[in-house]
Scaffold this motif. Structure first.
Motif, mmCIF file in Angstrom:
data_model
loop_
_atom_site.group_PDB
_atom_site.id
_atom_site.type_symbol
_atom_site.label_atom_id
_atom_site.label_comp_id
_atom_site.label_asym_id
_atom_site.label_seq_id
_atom_site.Cartn_x
_atom_site.Cartn_y
_atom_site.Cartn_z
ATOM 1 N N ILE A 149 0.856 -1.181 0.000
ATOM 2 C CA ILE A 149 0.000 0.000 0.000
ATOM 3 C C ILE A 149 0.891 1.229 0.000
ATOM 4 O O ILE A 149 1.684 1.441 0.928
ATOM 5 C CB ILE A 149 -0.931 0.022 1.230
ATOM 6 C CG1 ILE A 149 -1.907 -1.159 1.177
ATOM 7 C CG2 ILE A 149 -1.693 1.350 1.307
ATOM 8 C CD1 ILE A 149 -2.802 -1.281 2.398
ATOM 9 N N ASN A 150 0.788 2.035 -1.065
ATOM 10 C CA ASN A 150 1.532 3.289 -1.136
ATOM 11 C C ASN A 150 0.733 4.394 -0.437
ATOM 12 O O ASN A 150 -0.445 4.595 -0.742
ATOM 13 C CB ASN A 150 1.788 3.674 -2.590
ATOM 14 C CG ASN A 150 2.843 2.798 -3.237
ATOM 15 O OD1 ASN A 150 3.777 2.355 -2.585
ATOM 16 N ND2 ASN A 150 2.692 2.528 -4.523
ATOM 17 N N LEU A 151 1.381 5.108 0.471
ATOM 18 C CA LEU A 151 0.680 6.096 1.283
ATOM 19 C C LEU A 151 0.746 7.514 0.721
ATOM 20 O O LEU A 151 -0.015 8.377 1.146
ATOM 21 C CB LEU A 151 1.226 6.076 2.712
ATOM 22 C CG LEU A 151 0.948 4.778 3.484
ATOM 23 C CD1 LEU A 151 1.663 4.793 4.817
ATOM 24 C CD2 LEU A 151 -0.547 4.582 3.683
ATOM 25 N N ALA A 152 1.632 7.769 -0.225
ATOM 26 C CA ALA A 152 1.744 9.119 -0.783
ATOM 27 C C ALA A 152 0.418 9.645 -1.339
ATOM 28 O O ALA A 152 0.086 10.818 -1.132
ATOM 29 C CB ALA A 152 2.834 9.171 -1.856
ATOM 30 N N PRO A 153 -0.383 8.818 -2.050
ATOM 31 C CA PRO A 153 -1.658 9.336 -2.573
ATOM 32 C C PRO A 153 -2.595 9.874 -1.495
ATOM 33 O O PRO A 153 -3.376 10.784 -1.761
ATOM 34 C CB PRO A 153 -2.266 8.109 -3.276
ATOM 35 C CG PRO A 153 -1.093 7.296 -3.680
ATOM 36 C CD PRO A 153 -0.112 7.461 -2.556
ATOM 37 N N LEU A 154 -2.510 9.336 -0.292
ATOM 38 C CA LEU A 154 -3.357 9.845 0.788
ATOM 39 C C LEU A 154 -2.953 11.260 1.204
ATOM 40 O O LEU A 154 -3.733 11.976 1.826
ATOM 41 C CB LEU A 154 -3.289 8.926 2.009
ATOM 42 C CG LEU A 154 -3.990 7.573 1.873
ATOM 43 C CD1 LEU A 154 -3.770 6.735 3.128
ATOM 44 C CD2 LEU A 154 -5.476 7.751 1.605
ATOM 45 N N ASP A 172 -9.226 -3.353 1.489
ATOM 46 C CA ASP A 172 -8.043 -4.175 1.222
ATOM 47 C C ASP A 172 -7.429 -4.700 2.520
ATOM 48 O O ASP A 172 -7.040 -5.868 2.614
ATOM 49 C CB ASP A 172 -6.992 -3.358 0.463
ATOM 50 C CG ASP A 172 -7.369 -3.117 -0.988
ATOM 51 O OD1 ASP A 172 -8.390 -3.667 -1.442
ATOM 52 O OD2 ASP A 172 -6.644 -2.358 -1.659
ATOM 53 N N VAL A 173 -7.318 -3.824 3.508
ATOM 54 C CA VAL A 173 -6.728 -4.211 4.786
ATOM 55 C C VAL A 173 -7.556 -5.300 5.460
ATOM 56 O O VAL A 173 -7.010 -6.282 5.992
ATOM 57 C CB VAL A 173 -6.583 -2.977 5.708
ATOM 58 C CG1 VAL A 173 -6.267 -3.404 7.148
ATOM 59 C CG2 VAL A 173 -5.485 -2.055 5.188
ATOM 60 N N LEU A 174 -8.871 -5.162 5.434
ATOM 61 C CA LEU A 174 -9.747 -6.170 6.038
ATOM 62 C C LEU A 174 -9.562 -7.530 5.360
ATOM 63 O O LEU A 174 -9.445 -8.558 6.033
ATOM 64 C CB LEU A 174 -11.213 -5.731 5.921
ATOM 65 C CG LEU A 174 -11.710 -4.694 6.924
ATOM 66 C CD1 LEU A 174 -13.120 -4.228 6.547
ATOM 67 C CD2 LEU A 174 -11.713 -5.277 8.340
ATOM 68 N N ILE A 175 -9.512 -7.526 4.029
ATOM 69 C CA ILE A 175 -9.351 -8.778 3.286
ATOM 70 C C ILE A 175 -7.979 -9.390 3.565
ATOM 71 O O ILE A 175 -7.847 -10.594 3.825
ATOM 72 C CB ILE A 175 -9.545 -8.541 1.776
ATOM 73 C CG1 ILE A 175 -10.988 -8.134 1.479
ATOM 74 C CG2 ILE A 175 -9.182 -9.804 0.978
ATOM 75 C CD1 ILE A 175 -11.223 -7.709 0.031
ATOM 76 N N VAL A 181 -2.555 -12.210 4.722
ATOM 77 C CA VAL A 181 -1.630 -11.721 3.692
ATOM 78 C C VAL A 181 -0.798 -10.604 4.307
ATOM 79 O O VAL A 181 -1.354 -9.637 4.832
ATOM 80 C CB VAL A 181 -2.403 -11.171 2.468
ATOM 81 C CG1 VAL A 181 -1.436 -10.595 1.438
ATOM 82 C CG2 VAL A 181 -3.259 -12.261 1.844
ATOM 83 N N PRO A 182 0.541 -10.696 4.269
ATOM 84 C CA PRO A 182 1.370 -9.620 4.821
ATOM 85 C C PRO A 182 1.095 -8.294 4.117
ATOM 86 O O PRO A 182 0.888 -8.264 2.900
ATOM 87 C CB PRO A 182 2.807 -10.095 4.553
ATOM 88 C CG PRO A 182 2.694 -11.563 4.339
ATOM 89 C CD PRO A 182 1.350 -11.802 3.722
ATOM 90 N N ILE A 183 1.081 -7.224 4.879
ATOM 91 C CA ILE A 183 0.890 -5.881 4.326
ATOM 92 C C ILE A 183 2.201 -5.110 4.445
ATOM 93 O O ILE A 183 2.846 -5.133 5.495
ATOM 94 C CB ILE A 183 -0.229 -5.132 5.069
ATOM 95 C CG1 ILE A 183 -1.573 -5.845 4.867
ATOM 96 C CG2 ILE A 183 -0.330 -3.672 4.582
ATOM 97 C CD1 ILE A 183 -2.702 -5.274 5.705
ATOM 98 N N VAL A 184 2.588 -4.455 3.366
ATOM 99 C CA VAL A 184 3.778 -3.604 3.363
ATOM 100 C C VAL A 184 3.332 -2.173 3.085
ATOM 101 O O VAL A 184 2.702 -1.906 2.059
ATOM 102 C CB VAL A 184 4.795 -4.059 2.294
ATOM 103 C CG1 VAL A 184 5.931 -3.044 2.169
ATOM 104 C CG2 VAL A 184 5.356 -5.436 2.644
ATOM 105 N N SER A 218 4.207 -3.501 9.287
ATOM 106 C CA SER A 218 4.119 -3.252 7.850
ATOM 107 C C SER A 218 5.226 -2.333 7.345
ATOM 108 O O SER A 218 5.484 -2.269 6.142
ATOM 109 C CB SER A 218 2.749 -2.651 7.503
ATOM 110 O OG SER A 218 1.717 -3.546 7.834
ATOM 111 N N LEU A 219 5.853 -1.613 8.268
ATOM 112 C CA LEU A 219 6.960 -0.722 7.923
ATOM 113 C C LEU A 219 8.322 -1.292 8.317
ATOM 114 O O LEU A 219 9.347 -0.682 8.032
ATOM 115 C CB LEU A 219 6.773 0.629 8.611
ATOM 116 C CG LEU A 219 5.696 1.554 8.024
ATOM 117 C CD1 LEU A 219 5.216 2.537 9.088
ATOM 118 C CD2 LEU A 219 6.204 2.285 6.805
ATOM 119 N N SER A 220 8.315 -2.431 8.981
ATOM 120 C CA SER A 220 9.583 -2.969 9.483
ATOM 121 C C SER A 220 9.724 -4.462 9.198
ATOM 122 O O SER A 220 10.345 -4.836 8.207
ATOM 123 C CB SER A 220 9.704 -2.688 10.987
ATOM 124 O OG SER A 220 8.574 -3.199 11.691
ATOM 125 N N SER A 221 9.157 -5.314 10.032
ATOM 126 C CA SER A 221 9.406 -6.751 9.900
ATOM 127 C C SER A 221 8.863 -7.335 8.599
ATOM 128 O O SER A 221 9.503 -8.211 8.001
ATOM 129 C CB SER A 221 8.826 -7.506 11.105
ATOM 130 O OG SER A 221 7.451 -7.245 11.259
#
Length: 252
Positions: A149-154, A172-175, A181-184, A218-221
Motif C-alpha cells: 500500500i503506497n501512502l503518498a496518494p493519501l 483491502d486491509v480487512l481482506i 496476507v502480509p501488508i507492506v 508493515s513498515l519494518s518486519s
C-alpha cells in the motif's frame, strides 16, 4: 534476587518503494538523503528493466554513505498473464524485490499465485481497476506474496478521490488480514516533499484500519522478511526452496 536488564532492540524501518528518476542522480541523492534523515534503515528503489550494473553501484554507494541499505526492485506492469510469465523469467535473479501492478483481473490472479512475485500493487485512482479480492488474497496467502500500500496518494489527493481511496484501502486491509496476507506500507514517492517519518505513516495507517502494532510491522518486519528471504535465494548457497549449502570443501 539478581537484577535483570532488558535492552530494547532498535526497530529497523524500511521504505520499500521510492521512485526517483534514475537518470538524474541528484534527485536520487535528495530522495535517499531525506529518507535517511527521517529515520529509515533501508530503501527500495525502483529500477528500469534495462538498468546497468554501474548505475546501480553509484546509487548503492550514495546509500552506503548515508547508512542506508539499498534494496533493488522492479515494478512490472504486464498487460496479460502471459506477459507477466515471460518477464518474470528474465528479471527474478536480477532484482531483490519484484512488484506487479495488477491492472487486470487476469494479471492479479497470476501475480498472486506466482512465488516469484513479492508485492501486489493495485490502482489507487480507479476503483474499477482495483482487483484485490478474496480470490487474490487466498492465492497470495498460499504463495507468500504481500499486499503493498503506497501512502503518498493519501497525502496529495483531496476531497472525494481521497475518501474513495481510503474506503478501498480499508477494504483491502480487512481482506488481507482475514487471509493473513502480509501488508507492506511504502511511500511510493518520487520526490522528498511527500516523504514522512515512519511514525507519521503509522498514524496515517490508522485511517485505513491498521492498529499501531500492525502498522509498525508493515513498515519494518514485513518488508525485512521479504528482503532477507530473497537475498538468501539470490545467494550462491541457494539450491532450491528449503535447501541451502551450509559448507563447501573436500570434507563435505
Amino acid at each position: 534476587m539478581p537484577k535483570v536488564w532488558f535492552v530494547a532492540m532498535k526497530r529497523l524501518f524500511v521504505d520499500l518503494h521510492l521512485r526517483p528518476p534514475i537518470n538524474q542522480i541528484e534527485k536520487v541523492r535528495n530522495l535517499v538523503e531525506k529518507s535517511a534523515e527521517l529515520g529509515y534503515s533501508a530503501v527500495g528503489i525502483t529500477l528500469p528493466i534495462e538498468a546497468k550494473g554501474k548505475d546501480v553501484e553509484v546509487i548503492k554507494k550514495i546509500c552506503e554513505d548515508l547508512g542506508l541499505d539499498l534494496v533493488t526492485r522492479i515494478d512490472l506492469a504486464p498487460k496479460s498473464a502471459r506477459d507477466l510469465l515471460s518477464i518474470l523469467k528474465s528479471v527474478r535473479r536480477r532484482f531483490e524485490v519484484i512488484a506487479v501492478q495488477c491492472s487486470t483481473k487476469e494479471v492479479a490472479i497470476q501475480a498472486a499465485k506466482d512465488r516469484r512475485v513479492d508485492l501486489l500493487l493495485f490502482s489507487s485512482n480507479n476503483p474499477k481497476k482495483h482487483f484485490f479480492s478474496t480470490s487474490e488474497a487466498k492465492l497470495a496467502s498460499e504463495k507468500n506474496s504481500a499486499l503493498e500500500i503506497n501512502l503518498a496518494p493519501l497525502l496529495y489527493l483531496e476531497g472525494t478521490p481521497r475518501i474513495r481511496l481510503m474506503s478501498l484501502l480499508r477494504r483491502d486491509v480487512l481482506i488481507a488480514r482475514k487471509f493473513k496476507v502480509p501488508i507492506v506500507l511504502s511511500s511510493g514517492c518520487d520526490s522528498p516533499h511527500l516523504l514522512r517519518k515512519p511514525e507519521d505513516y503509522m498514524f496515517l495507517a490508522f485511517l485505513i484500519g491498521l492498529d499501531p502494532c500492525a502498522a509498525r510491522e508493515s513498515l519494518s518486519s514485513n518488508p525485512m522478511n521479504i528482503i532477507e528471504r530473497n537475498r538468501r535465494k539470490l545467494s550462491s548457497n541457494y539450491v532450491c526452496p528449503g535447501v541451502y549449502i551450509v559448507k563447501r570443501g573436500k570434507d563435505c
